[in-house]
Design an enzyme around this catalytic site. Structure first.
Site, mmCIF file in Angstrom:
data_model
loop_
_atom_site.group_PDB
_atom_site.id
_atom_site.type_symbol
_atom_site.label_atom_id
_atom_site.label_comp_id
_atom_site.label_asym_id
_atom_site.label_seq_id
_atom_site.Cartn_x
_atom_site.Cartn_y
_atom_site.Cartn_z
ATOM 1 N N ARG A 72 0.847 -1.189 0.000
ATOM 2 C CA ARG A 72 0.000 0.000 0.000
ATOM 3 C C ARG A 72 0.884 1.242 0.000
ATOM 4 N NH1 ARG A 72 -1.741 0.792 4.296
ATOM 5 N NH2 ARG A 72 -1.054 -0.998 5.493
ATOM 6 N N TYR A 200 -1.244 -3.571 -7.091
ATOM 7 C CA TYR A 200 -1.004 -4.315 -5.853
ATOM 8 C C TYR A 200 -2.247 -4.353 -4.956
ATOM 9 C CZ TYR A 200 0.021 -5.533 -1.185
ATOM 10 O OH TYR A 200 -0.087 -6.135 0.031
ATOM 11 N N GLY A 201 -2.504 -5.479 -4.381
ATOM 12 C CA GLY A 201 -3.603 -5.791 -3.456
ATOM 13 C C GLY A 201 -4.364 -4.631 -2.839
ATOM 14 N N LYS A 209 -9.567 -2.443 1.717
ATOM 15 C CA LYS A 209 -9.290 -1.293 2.567
ATOM 16 C C LYS A 209 -10.060 -0.046 2.105
ATOM 17 C CE LYS A 209 -6.967 -3.581 5.442
ATOM 18 N NZ LYS A 209 -5.741 -4.223 5.308
ATOM 19 N N HIS A 229 -10.444 -2.418 11.567
ATOM 20 C CA HIS A 229 -9.354 -3.265 11.085
ATOM 21 C C HIS A 229 -9.122 -4.372 12.114
ATOM 22 C CE1 HIS A 229 -4.905 -3.319 9.411
ATOM 23 N NE2 HIS A 229 -5.665 -4.237 8.835
ATOM 24 N N SER A 251 -1.202 -3.497 10.348
ATOM 25 C CA SER A 251 -0.863 -4.397 9.254
ATOM 26 C C SER A 251 0.387 -5.212 9.580
ATOM 27 C CB SER A 251 -0.629 -3.582 7.984
ATOM 28 O OG SER A 251 -1.773 -2.807 7.716
ATOM 29 N N ALA A 252 0.317 -6.493 9.280
ATOM 30 C CA ALA A 252 1.425 -7.434 9.513
ATOM 31 C C ALA A 252 1.851 -7.482 10.981
ATOM 32 C CB ALA A 252 2.617 -7.111 8.595
ATOM 33 N N CYS A 253 0.877 -7.398 11.870
ATOM 34 C CA CYS A 253 1.158 -7.501 13.315
ATOM 35 C C CYS A 253 0.405 -8.644 13.979
ATOM 36 C CB CYS A 253 0.846 -6.190 14.017
ATOM 37 S SG CYS A 253 2.014 -4.879 13.591
ATOM 38 N N GLY A 254 -0.080 -9.602 13.187
ATOM 39 C CA GLY A 254 -0.549 -10.837 13.798
ATOM 40 C C GLY A 254 -2.036 -11.135 13.806
ATOM 41 N N LYS A 255 -2.844 -10.423 13.021
ATOM 42 C CA LYS A 255 -4.281 -10.729 13.012
ATOM 43 C C LYS A 255 -4.550 -12.112 12.418
ATOM 44 C CE LYS A 255 -5.481 -7.000 10.786
ATOM 45 N NZ LYS A 255 -4.104 -6.463 10.725
ATOM 46 N N THR A 256 -3.978 -12.381 11.234
ATOM 47 C CA THR A 256 -4.240 -13.670 10.593
ATOM 48 C C THR A 256 -3.778 -14.800 11.514
ATOM 49 O OG1 THR A 256 -3.917 -12.632 8.442
ATOM 50 C CG2 THR A 256 -3.843 -15.036 8.512
ATOM 51 N N ASP A 280 -9.172 -9.821 9.102
ATOM 52 C CA ASP A 280 -8.673 -8.476 8.781
ATOM 53 C C ASP A 280 -9.681 -7.347 9.047
ATOM 54 O OD1 ASP A 280 -6.375 -7.004 7.735
ATOM 55 O OD2 ASP A 280 -7.577 -6.577 5.962
ATOM 56 N N ARG A 374 2.065 -12.071 -0.552
ATOM 57 C CA ARG A 374 0.769 -12.444 0.026
ATOM 58 C C ARG A 374 0.177 -13.668 -0.658
ATOM 59 N NH1 ARG A 374 -1.599 -8.797 4.226
ATOM 60 N NH2 ARG A 374 0.056 -7.263 4.434
ATOM 61 N N GLY A 501 0.474 -19.826 18.817
ATOM 62 C CA GLY A 501 -0.493 -20.639 19.554
ATOM 63 C C GLY A 501 -0.536 -20.318 21.035
ATOM 64 N N ASP A 502 0.610 -19.945 21.594
ATOM 65 C CA ASP A 502 0.656 -19.658 23.032
ATOM 66 C C ASP A 502 -0.100 -18.382 23.402
ATOM 67 O OD1 ASP A 502 2.126 -21.892 24.137
ATOM 68 O OD2 ASP A 502 3.797 -21.177 22.901
ATOM 69 N N ASN A 503 -0.471 -17.593 22.396
ATOM 70 C CA ASN A 503 -1.292 -16.415 22.703
ATOM 71 C C ASN A 503 -2.654 -16.816 23.276
ATOM 72 O OD1 ASN A 503 0.718 -14.679 21.866
ATOM 73 N ND2 ASN A 503 -0.005 -14.619 19.748
HETATM 74 P P1 GTP Z 1 -2.411 -7.607 7.545
HETATM 75 O O1 GTP Z 1 -2.922 -8.680 6.649
HETATM 76 O O2 GTP Z 1 -1.296 -6.815 6.923
HETATM 77 O O3 GTP Z 1 -3.470 -6.699 8.077
HETATM 78 O O4 GTP Z 1 -1.636 -8.302 8.757
HETATM 79 P P2 GTP Z 1 -1.996 -9.271 9.960
HETATM 80 O O5 GTP Z 1 -2.240 -8.455 11.178
HETATM 81 O O6 GTP Z 1 -3.014 -10.271 9.586
HETATM 82 O O7 GTP Z 1 -0.578 -9.961 10.195
HETATM 83 P P3 GTP Z 1 -0.122 -11.489 10.235
HETATM 84 O O8 GTP Z 1 -0.948 -12.341 11.139
HETATM 85 O O9 GTP Z 1 -0.015 -11.963 8.832
HETATM 86 O O10 GTP Z 1 1.331 -11.360 10.892
HETATM 87 C C1 GTP Z 1 2.413 -10.965 10.168
HETATM 88 C C2 GTP Z 1 3.715 -11.058 10.909
HETATM 89 O O11 GTP Z 1 3.586 -11.057 12.322
HETATM 90 C C3 GTP Z 1 4.488 -12.306 10.552
HETATM 91 O O12 GTP Z 1 5.823 -11.921 10.356
HETATM 92 C C4 GTP Z 1 4.345 -13.168 11.774
HETATM 93 O O13 GTP Z 1 5.416 -14.038 11.882
HETATM 94 C C5 GTP Z 1 4.303 -12.145 12.893
HETATM 95 N N1 GTP Z 1 3.558 -12.646 14.080
HETATM 96 C C6 GTP Z 1 2.244 -12.968 14.130
HETATM 97 N N2 GTP Z 1 1.884 -13.372 15.377
HETATM 98 C C7 GTP Z 1 3.006 -13.288 16.132
HETATM 99 C C8 GTP Z 1 3.283 -13.545 17.510
HETATM 100 O O14 GTP Z 1 2.425 -13.944 18.284
HETATM 101 N N3 GTP Z 1 4.558 -13.315 17.936
HETATM 102 C C9 GTP Z 1 5.529 -12.863 17.091
HETATM 103 N N4 GTP Z 1 6.750 -12.662 17.581
HETATM 104 N N5 GTP Z 1 5.306 -12.621 15.782
HETATM 105 C C10 GTP Z 1 4.071 -12.818 15.306
HETATM 106 C C1 SPV Z 2 -2.884 -4.500 5.343
HETATM 107 O O1 SPV Z 2 -1.912 -3.889 4.858
HETATM 108 O O2 SPV Z 2 -3.389 -4.188 6.451
HETATM 109 C C2 SPV Z 2 -3.468 -5.641 4.614
HETATM 110 C C3 SPV Z 2 -3.009 -5.901 3.262
HETATM 111 O O3 SPV Z 2 -4.345 -6.307 5.141
HETATM 112 S S1 SPV Z 2 -3.694 -4.804 2.096
HETATM 113 O O4 SPV Z 2 -4.879 -5.425 1.531
HETATM 114 O O5 SPV Z 2 -2.695 -4.599 1.081
HETATM 115 O O6 SPV Z 2 -4.075 -3.569 2.735
HETATM 116 MN MN MN Z 3 -4.962 -5.468 7.109
#
Ligand code: GTP
Ligand code: SPV
Ligand code: MN
Length: 592
Positions: A72, A200-201, A209, A229, A251-256, A280, A374, A501-503
């Site tokens: 993005r 891009y996505g 988004k 979000h 984003s990329a902080c662990g939701k999935t 998401d 992705r 998993g430990d979360n």
């Molecule tokens: P978007 O799709 O961008 O909105 O992201 P998201 O929040 O779904 O992020 P996602 O679950 O894909 O996590 C992305 C990153 O976070 C990866 O590098 C994972 O390895 C890291 N991650 C996720 N959960 C944990 C956790 O509990 N501990 C640590 N240390 N890293 C984590």
């Molecule tokens: C994010 O960046 O929070 C995502 C991926 O979930 S994107 O669809 O590119 O926004």
């Molecule tokens: Mn997202």
């Protein structure tokens, strides 16, 4: 091709856009398997997509975006509201008339010799009271095939729309993928999105988004609901009952990962399960019983590939084994499959990396997959998809969880004192930036409710909307609000909490708190668990008692510095809700 609807507002808008972009032909996406197959074949014939090993990865494809178009672009994303004040201090703003003029000049004739695909889609189950309809025009088959996975697409959607004018207009033009002319513009007052010069996505799957957060957050403010979000998960306890949690992480902080987690062995044996409703985005509204209910408006996962593996997230990995589009991962030529960093310890020697160059993963220092590569996977593939995934009424929410990447400061978990304090906790979120957006990675920035890049109006008004939603809830029925931090680091830079998993150990405490089953220690920032209430069975080797104490500690001197940062951030807002100002004063007094 024949029009798929007689809706006048749809047809006149599309005709206008045809006159503007001048496609060679127009194809309506009806959502049939036959049409999808034909589009896949066409995309493979032009090299836009690569068909992967159909025995190992049936119906899976690989796509590489342009190398300058991999995330993005927040700096080029605009809220085009009538006044700058309406967009607020955290959004880029453009005057709507100027924006249309500029965008139309870029879009003009850009479909010449190309096909216009008309995608009617529903965010949310077709016909649910939560759901909203959009139409995206695009000249990219990749976008069509992604939207088919990520949303509900086709004839049913137009049937549900009927003659209504209540739908979101979306125009996407790939143009020349020129970074200098890349714009992602939302016009909340017009229910309109225009995206140019990207493939891009998050920039081009307009249902995600652009609509489900930026436009929908504005609709929600006007209509009394919320677009967030947030993931949605169901936590099943040994008693068989399922409690639902919404969680907002940047984003990329662990939701999935959290949405699909597999409980640690001891918990699993006792009957604990996690069911994924969404990973998401949540649309949340009050139900007839006075509780808050959430749906996931999406139909698939656009998940981060790197780091996804059999151990970290087996459910996500399983979700990608069929009907999935991979974007910007490495292509293993030996068996025509895909690979990314953190999939396993065996990178392919004979491969093509994400930019399209030959790559020897065993010798090269270069990455095989882009850090923001992705997978686009159908939600139905997920082994732990919730039975409530299609429930048009959503699921009742027990807890709302905020969180981000903080190497120091934020404890593993804490609970707000009440709803308004919870809104404050969300508003002061900060997190280290990730590869999900173009720009520097690892820089701490304020990201309120994980909505910084996604709020379609003035963030101060958005906070007030949160406060108003809470005021309309019986406190007994309102979700309890928490903050978590899986990313605390020790002085050597190692993560102090095993995560993944430990979360569940933390989610378990959260639900116990919601049900009044466990006491907590009141601190300056809120309620923190008593160490004995975080079950470490099975991870005693990884987390010592001293480490847990550290994870749960609240360092008042660090919070003093933090308050300065919060004040600076709040200072940007002319319309900061008085409630939040008062909460900040309380925090200041508490840490004195
Ligand atoms: P978007 O799709 O961008 O909105 O992201 P998201 O929040 O779904 O992020 P996602 O679950 O894909 O996590 C992305 C990153 O976070 C990866 O590098 C994972 O390895 C890291 N991650 C996720 N959960 C944990 C956790 O509990 N501990 C640590 N240390 N890293 C984590
Ligand atoms: C994010 O960046 O929070 C995502 C991926 O979930 S994107 O669809 O590119 O926004
Ligand atoms: Mn997202």
């Amino acid at each position: 091709m024949e029009n798929m609807t007689s809706n006048k507002s749809v047809l006149s808008w599309i005709n206008e856009k045809i006159d503007l972009v001048k496609p060679e032909k127009v194809v309506w996406i009806d959502g049939t398997q036959e049409q999808i197959e034909a589009l896949r074949a066409e995309a493979c014939s032009t090299g836009e997509m690569i068909k992967l090993n159909q025995e190992l990865l049936p119906d899976c494809y690989l796509h590489r975006t342009a190398v300058n178009d991999v995330a993005r672009v927040e700096g080029r994303t605009f809220i085009c509201a009538p006044t700058k004040e309406e967009a607020g201090p955290t959004n880029n703003w453009m005057d709507p008339a100027e924006a249309y003029e500029m965008l139309y000049a870029i879009a003009k004739d850009s479909y010449k010799g190309r096909t216009m695909y008309v995608i009617p889609y529903s965010m949310g189950p077709v016909g649910s009271k939560f759901s909203k309809i959009g139409i995206e025009l695009t000249d990219s088959i990749y976008v069509v095939l992604n939207m088919v996975i990520m949303t509900r697409v086709g004839t049913d959607v137009l049937k549900a729309l009927g003659d209504s004018e209540d739908w979101v207009r979306g125009l996407h033009c790939k143009c020349d993928i020129d970074e200098e002319k890349r714009y992602i513009c939302q016009f909340p007052q017009d229910n309109t999105i225009i995206s140019v010069n990207s493939g891009y996505g998050g920039n081009v799957l307009l249902g995600k988004k652009c609509f489900a957060l930026r436009i929908a957050s504005y609709q929600g403010k006007n209509e009394g609901w919320q677009a967030e979000h947030m993931l949605i998960l169901g936590l099943q306890k040994p008693d068989g009952e399922i409690r639902y949690i919404c969680a907002a992480f940047p984003s990329a902080c662990g939701k999935t990962n959290l949405a699909m987690l597999i409980p640690p062995e001891g918990y699993y044996k006792n009957g604990y399960r996690v069911w994924c409703v969404g990973d998401d985005i949540s649309w949340i509204r009050k139900g007839e019983d006075g509780r808050l209910y959430a749906i996931n408006p999406e139909n698939g996962f656009f998940g981060v590939a790197p780091g996804t593996n059999e151990k970290s997230n087996p459910n996500a990995l399983a979700s990608t084994r069929k009907g999935t589009i991979f974007t910007n991962v490495a292509h293993n030529l030996d068996n025509n499959t895909v690979w990314w960093e953190g999939l396993d310890k065996n990178p392919p020697a004979n491969a093509i990396e994400w930019k399209g160059n030959p790559w020897n993963g065993q010798e090269s220092e270069e990455k095989g997959a882009h850090p923001n590569s992705r997978f686009t996977a159908p939600a139905v593939n997920c082994p732990c998809i919730s039975s409530e995934f299609e429930n048009p009424d959503g699921v009742p929410i027990s807890a709302i969880v905020f969180g981000g990447r903080r190497a120091k400061l934020a404890p593993l978990v804490y609970q707000s004192r009440d709803w308004n304090h919870g809104v404050f906790v969300g508003s002061i979120m900060a997190s280290e930036t990730t590869a999900a957006a173009a720009g520097a990675v690892g820089v701490v920035r304020r990201d309120p409710m994980a909505m910084l890049p996604f709020c379609g109006y003035n963030m101060a008004d958005y906070w007030q909307h949160w406060i108003d939603i809470g005021a309309g809830l019986d406190p007994e029925k309102a979700p309890k609000i928490f903050n978590v931090n899986w990313f605390r680091k020790d002085d050597e830079g190692n993560f102090m909490w095993p995560g993944f998993g430990d979360n569940l150990r933390v989610l378990d405490w959260i639900i116990d708190r919601c049900e009044g089953k466990v006491e907590a220690d009141e601190t300056a920032i809120g309620f923190v668990p008593k160490a004995a209430d975080i079950n470490l069975e099975g991870i005693e080797d990884e987390v010592s008692d001293a480490q847990l104490a550290e994870l749960l500690s609240v360092d008042v001197s660090l919070w003093n510095d933090e308050v300065a940062g919060i004040e600076e951030f709040y200072g940007k807002f002319d319309r900061l809700p008085a409630t939040l100002k008062a909460e900040l004063e309380t925090l200041k007094a508490n840490i004195k």
